[in-house]
Design an enzyme around this catalytic site. Structure first.
Site, mmCIF file in Angstrom:
data_model
loop_
_atom_site.group_PDB
_atom_site.id
_atom_site.type_symbol
_atom_site.label_atom_id
_atom_site.label_comp_id
_atom_site.label_asym_id
_atom_site.label_seq_id
_atom_site.Cartn_x
_atom_site.Cartn_y
_atom_site.Cartn_z
ATOM 1 N N SER A 82 39.187 -76.838 32.682
ATOM 2 C CA SER A 82 38.035 -75.986 33.032
ATOM 3 C C SER A 82 37.653 -75.056 31.885
ATOM 4 C CB SER A 82 38.346 -75.180 34.296
ATOM 5 O OG SER A 82 39.544 -74.440 34.100
ATOM 6 N N VAL A 88 35.111 -74.936 28.231
ATOM 7 C CA VAL A 88 33.686 -75.196 28.068
ATOM 8 C C VAL A 88 33.340 -76.666 28.315
ATOM 9 C CG1 VAL A 88 33.898 -75.402 25.516
ATOM 10 C CG2 VAL A 88 31.677 -74.902 26.517
ATOM 11 N N ALA A 94 37.906 -67.432 22.834
ATOM 12 C CA ALA A 94 37.087 -67.599 21.628
ATOM 13 C C ALA A 94 36.412 -66.276 21.287
ATOM 14 C CB ALA A 94 36.048 -68.697 21.851
ATOM 15 N N GLN A 95 36.495 -65.917 20.027
ATOM 16 C CA GLN A 95 36.024 -64.591 19.637
ATOM 17 C C GLN A 95 34.708 -64.655 18.857
ATOM 18 O OE1 GLN A 95 39.116 -62.711 17.329
ATOM 19 N NE2 GLN A 95 40.463 -62.450 19.079
ATOM 20 N N GLU A 116 30.061 -66.525 9.229
ATOM 21 C CA GLU A 116 31.466 -66.954 9.150
ATOM 22 C C GLU A 116 31.609 -67.856 7.940
ATOM 23 O OE1 GLU A 116 33.484 -66.584 13.519
ATOM 24 O OE2 GLU A 116 32.425 -68.436 13.126
ATOM 25 N N ASP A 167 48.400 -81.781 26.538
ATOM 26 C CA ASP A 167 48.807 -82.770 27.550
ATOM 27 C C ASP A 167 47.853 -83.965 27.611
ATOM 28 O OD1 ASP A 167 50.202 -80.471 28.032
ATOM 29 O OD2 ASP A 167 49.627 -80.282 30.132
ATOM 30 N N HIS A 208 44.442 -71.034 11.276
ATOM 31 C CA HIS A 208 43.544 -69.889 11.067
ATOM 32 C C HIS A 208 44.253 -68.912 10.142
ATOM 33 C CE1 HIS A 208 40.776 -66.624 11.773
ATOM 34 N NE2 HIS A 208 40.013 -67.413 12.506
ATOM 35 N N ARG A 268 38.517 -72.215 5.756
ATOM 36 C CA ARG A 268 39.774 -71.760 6.363
ATOM 37 C C ARG A 268 41.032 -72.342 5.751
ATOM 38 N NH1 ARG A 268 38.468 -71.558 12.748
ATOM 39 N NH2 ARG A 268 37.008 -69.894 12.373
ATOM 40 N N HIS A 301 45.663 -73.318 14.938
ATOM 41 C CA HIS A 301 44.484 -72.825 15.660
ATOM 42 C C HIS A 301 43.698 -73.932 16.344
ATOM 43 C CE1 HIS A 301 41.236 -70.048 16.505
ATOM 44 N NE2 HIS A 301 40.365 -70.791 15.844
ATOM 45 N N ARG A 332 37.294 -78.419 10.623
ATOM 46 C CA ARG A 332 36.174 -77.959 11.460
ATOM 47 C C ARG A 332 35.497 -76.737 10.844
ATOM 48 N NH1 ARG A 332 35.910 -73.970 15.746
ATOM 49 N NH2 ARG A 332 38.070 -73.541 15.198
ATOM 50 N N LEU A 386 32.943 -74.609 20.232
ATOM 51 C CA LEU A 386 32.340 -74.284 21.539
ATOM 52 C C LEU A 386 31.098 -75.148 21.722
ATOM 53 C CD1 LEU A 386 32.704 -70.392 21.488
ATOM 54 C CD2 LEU A 386 33.971 -71.982 22.922
HETATM 55 P P1 FAD Z 1 39.912 -75.505 26.531
HETATM 56 O O1 FAD Z 1 38.942 -74.420 26.552
HETATM 57 O O2 FAD Z 1 41.208 -75.241 25.879
HETATM 58 O O3 FAD Z 1 40.195 -75.924 28.026
HETATM 59 C C1 FAD Z 1 41.221 -76.840 28.351
HETATM 60 C C2 FAD Z 1 41.424 -76.824 29.846
HETATM 61 O O4 FAD Z 1 42.317 -77.867 30.220
HETATM 62 C C3 FAD Z 1 42.050 -75.547 30.364
HETATM 63 O O5 FAD Z 1 41.397 -75.194 31.553
HETATM 64 C C4 FAD Z 1 43.501 -75.943 30.643
HETATM 65 O O6 FAD Z 1 44.126 -75.163 31.622
HETATM 66 C C5 FAD Z 1 43.307 -77.371 31.114
HETATM 67 N N1 FAD Z 1 44.485 -78.216 30.997
HETATM 68 C C6 FAD Z 1 45.260 -78.439 29.902
HETATM 69 N N2 FAD Z 1 46.252 -79.288 30.211
HETATM 70 C C7 FAD Z 1 46.100 -79.607 31.516
HETATM 71 C C8 FAD Z 1 46.826 -80.424 32.424
HETATM 72 N N3 FAD Z 1 47.912 -81.092 32.068
HETATM 73 N N4 FAD Z 1 46.384 -80.503 33.697
HETATM 74 C C9 FAD Z 1 45.294 -79.825 34.120
HETATM 75 N N5 FAD Z 1 44.573 -79.024 33.306
HETATM 76 C C10 FAD Z 1 44.973 -78.931 32.025
HETATM 77 N N6 FAD Z 1 35.707 -71.993 18.713
HETATM 78 C C11 FAD Z 1 34.443 -71.640 18.443
HETATM 79 O O7 FAD Z 1 33.546 -72.501 18.375
HETATM 80 N N7 FAD Z 1 34.134 -70.327 18.237
HETATM 81 C C12 FAD Z 1 35.059 -69.332 18.310
HETATM 82 O O8 FAD Z 1 34.747 -68.175 18.134
HETATM 83 C C13 FAD Z 1 36.397 -69.693 18.588
HETATM 84 N N8 FAD Z 1 37.365 -68.760 18.647
HETATM 85 C C14 FAD Z 1 38.618 -69.116 19.045
HETATM 86 C C15 FAD Z 1 39.571 -68.123 19.226
HETATM 87 C C16 FAD Z 1 40.831 -68.437 19.697
HETATM 88 C C17 FAD Z 1 41.859 -67.372 19.887
HETATM 89 C C18 FAD Z 1 41.146 -69.808 19.979
HETATM 90 C C19 FAD Z 1 42.496 -70.178 20.489
HETATM 91 C C20 FAD Z 1 40.206 -70.796 19.768
HETATM 92 C C21 FAD Z 1 38.933 -70.461 19.312
HETATM 93 N N9 FAD Z 1 37.952 -71.431 19.130
HETATM 94 C C22 FAD Z 1 36.680 -71.057 18.814
HETATM 95 C C23 FAD Z 1 38.209 -72.821 19.476
HETATM 96 C C24 FAD Z 1 37.610 -73.102 20.871
HETATM 97 O O9 FAD Z 1 37.881 -72.007 21.705
HETATM 98 C C25 FAD Z 1 38.161 -74.358 21.490
HETATM 99 O O10 FAD Z 1 38.177 -75.409 20.599
HETATM 100 C C26 FAD Z 1 37.308 -74.770 22.695
HETATM 101 O O11 FAD Z 1 37.141 -73.670 23.549
HETATM 102 C C27 FAD Z 1 37.965 -75.915 23.418
HETATM 103 O O12 FAD Z 1 37.300 -76.117 24.631
HETATM 104 P P2 FAD Z 1 37.809 -77.250 25.607
HETATM 105 O O13 FAD Z 1 36.981 -77.159 26.830
HETATM 106 O O14 FAD Z 1 37.899 -78.522 24.897
HETATM 107 O O15 FAD Z 1 39.332 -76.832 25.921
HETATM 108 C C1 SIN Z 2 37.224 -66.838 14.861
HETATM 109 O O1 SIN Z 2 36.623 -66.011 15.533
HETATM 110 O O2 SIN Z 2 37.683 -66.618 13.736
HETATM 111 C C2 SIN Z 2 37.443 -68.183 15.433
HETATM 112 C C3 SIN Z 2 36.254 -68.994 15.228
HETATM 113 C C4 SIN Z 2 36.556 -70.446 15.410
HETATM 114 O O3 SIN Z 2 37.707 -70.838 15.534
HETATM 115 O O4 SIN Z 2 35.605 -71.224 15.380
#
Ligand code: FAD
Ligand code: SIN
Length: 521
Positions: free
Chosen positions: A12, A14, A46-47, A113, A209, A230, A276, A337, A372, A378
């Site tokens: 759940s 993005v 995500a920040q 950035e 996973d 990062h 990065r 990261h 990346r 996002l």
């Molecule tokens: P996620 O958002 O990680 O969601 C994964 C989901 O899967 C979660 O709900 C989790 O609980 C669920 N899940 C995992 N395993 C299982 C399982 N076995 N069973 C059921 N559910 C499961 N990116 C940007 O573009 N801009 C930013 O500013 C940025 N800042 C970041 C800052 C931080 C601290 C971090 C850690 C990352 C950042 N990123 C950023 C990267 C970005 O946040 C992620 O790449 C992106 O949000 C991934 O989205 P997603 O939906 O693929 O996975």
């Molecule tokens: C950050 O805010 O530095 C993270 C941005 C990203 O991972 O894309």
């Protein structure tokens, strides 16, 4: 008793939320299984923001070019075009759905950035962009009556019948027992695997996973060696590696060594805003040169009022650790990261297993190549979540319920002893990954890592521990195979880029590692 639904979305963040909303448009019943509470994900933390072409001085060609340069020769051009052009469309839609990006003088505010040629990063509540995206998407998903969100439903494996993914096996949070659920298709949105490493910016749910499940289900995995570290995670003894956003350097933050010297000029003319991977390796080199465990991020040239308003979450978190970001030098070091590699998909989220779709950080769509571009993920989750959902609807497979027998019905039931073993296994894997499959790698370190993983595998492991070790092996195997340095993968013994390796690593269960010139098939 097994459950049935039309579509299963796992995760759940993005990608999962956007895919669910797309699927629900048809009125189909969508069951979202997620491991923790619905908002817990990498997305939530995500920040910096989300990169998108919306400012007056920007255009799609520039965003594409920046993405391709960052990707170090391994991006799929068509995938990048899709990301950038669909990205603008889906961000506008998100704004219509009520997301509140920060504004200046009534207009959207864009930040800078690393490696972006324009200020094109939208942000929300200063440094809480992810939280705002999750809020807006969950609110939108809740308007769809056919979406059922099932929190604390840890998925352990995919059910494949006759070459098609027909359902999943998960731990029912109410029955506290493993259970199966069947659907026309499964959309894997489980995010990345930052937790493979001892030091990471990722929350505990990011254990990769979905990548392991897809691999065991027979899906092809691509480019697993490319891990983004990062450069600036807060580096304090016994505290999690809280991210200090790249946007802080974008707003003028400077990196200093323990003598207070600004050192980036020694390594790259783009200084703190070099890509990065370069900043992370420069920090490692500087820490080695000066015999320290961290360097410092210096924000003191900026006013406290500006910093408190622009980075409220970071300001408060640092204050909790007795650091004032406007006055103190902030100890930082690199941490794992983001995973550029993952489950190989086409441009519509189809994996190489029928009925199994994937979107977001769990995938390798070809948009990131070897590295990346900041704030592109996002956007990727949004664009490919929507596309994956649309493709699953269009393919319209029939629901198929099989007599799936649990291999080991006990394996998913938690008890203190198995929890203890799982923790020990994961701790060991994380240490090995950090020390031997980290920012700098070489043949010896990678071979030693693989030997250790083989040894760990001999034990009678729970499904989640087995998934974790398997994933570590996939990363180490690909890193050993790639005898060059490119993007997020750096080999001390092969420090140059080699055109022969301008191909993607492909791994599949029961097959030797191979390569392909294209990601999309
Ligand atoms: P996620 O958002 O990680 O969601 C994964 C989901 O899967 C979660 O709900 C989790 O609980 C669920 N899940 C995992 N395993 C299982 C399982 N076995 N069973 C059921 N559910 C499961 N990116 C940007 O573009 N801009 C930013 O500013 C940025 N800042 C970041 C800052 C931080 C601290 C971090 C850690 C990352 C950042 N990123 C950023 C990267 C970005 O946040 C992620 O790449 C992106 O949000 C991934 O989205 P997603 O939906 O693929 O996975
Ligand atoms: C950050 O805010 O530095 C993270 C941005 C990203 O991972 O894309």
């Amino acid at each position: 008793m097994a459950l049935e639904t039309d579509f299963i979305v796992i995760g759940s963040g993005v990608a999962g939320l956007r895919a669910s909303i797309e699927l629900a448009k048809s009125g189909a019943k969508v069951t979202v299984l997620t491991k923790d509470k619905a908002s817990e994900s990498n997305t939530e933390y995500a920040q910096g923001g989300v990169a998108v072409v919306l400012s007056d001085d920007d255009n799609a060609e520039l965003h594409e070019e920046d993405t391709l340069i960052a990707g170090a020769g391994l991006c799929d051009v068509e995938a990048v075009e899709t990301l950038v052009t669909d990205g603008t469309k889906y961000i506008k839609q998100l704004i219509e759905w009520g997301i509140e990006f920060d504004k200046e003088g009534g207009k959207l505010a864009f930040t800078q950035e690393a490696a972006h040629s324009r200020r094109r990063i939208l942000h929300a509540h200063g440094d809480s962009t992810g939280k705002e995206i999750v809020r807006a998407l969950i609110a939108r998903a809740r308007q769809e009556k056919s979406i059922v969100l099932m929190p604390f439903a840890n998925t352990e494996s995919l059910i494949v019948y006759d070459g098609r993914c027909v359902g999943v096996r998960f731990l029912d949070p109410i029955l506290r027992a493993p259970r199966e659920i069947f659907a026309k298709a499964v959309i894997l949105c489980t995010g990345g695997a930052g937790q493979l490493y001892r030091h990471t910016t990722n929350p505990p749910v990011a254990t990769g996973d979905g990548m392991a499940m897809a691999y065991f289900a027979g899906a092809e995995m691509a480019d697993m060696e490319f891990i983004q570290f990062h450069p600036t995670a807060l580096s304090l003894e016994n505290a999690p590696r809280f991210l200090l956003s790249e946007a802080m350097r974008g707003e003028g933050g400077i990196l200093r060594n323990k003598m207070g010297e600004r050192f980036m000029a020694r390594y790259d003319e783009r200084l703190e805003l070099a890509p990065r991977d370069i900043v992370s390796r420069s920090i490692v080199a500087e820490m080695r040169r000066t015999g320290t465990r961290n360097v410092y991020l210096d924000m003191t040239a900026l006013s406290e009022d500006f910093l408190r308003e622009r980075f409220p979450k970071i300001y408060e978190t640092c204050k909790f650790y007795d650091l004032n970001i406007a006055e103190d030098l902030l100890p930082v070091s690199p941490a794992s990261h983001y995973c550029m590699g993952g489950v190989r998909t086409d441009l519509h989220g189809r994996t190489t297993v029928k009925g199994l779709y994937a979107a977001g950080e769990v995938t390798c769509t070809g948009v990131h190549g070897a590295n990346r571009l900041a704030s592109n993920s996002l956007l990727e989750g949004l664009v490919f979540g929507a596309r994956g959902g649309a493709a699953a609807l269009a393919d319209n497979y029939e629901l198929r319920i099989t007599n799936f027998k649990l291999e080991n019905p006990q394996s998913a039931i938690r008890n203190p002893q198995s929890d203890g073993i799982a923790t020990a296994v994961k701790k060991r894997v994380k240490r090995v990954m950090w020390e031997r499959v980290g920012i700098l790698r070489d043949k010896d370190s990678l071979k030693r890592a693989l030997r250790e993983f083989k040894q760990i595998e001999q034990a009678n492991l729970s499904t989640s521990s087995r998934n974790f070790v398997t994933l570590a092996k996939l990363v180490a195997t690909a890193a050993l195979w790639r005898e060059e340095s490119r993007g997020g993968h750096f080999r001390n013994d092969f420090p140059e880029r080699d055109e022969k390796f301008r191909v993607h690593s492909i791994q599949k269960k029961d097959a030797e590692i191979s390569s392909d010139e294209k990601i999309n098939f």
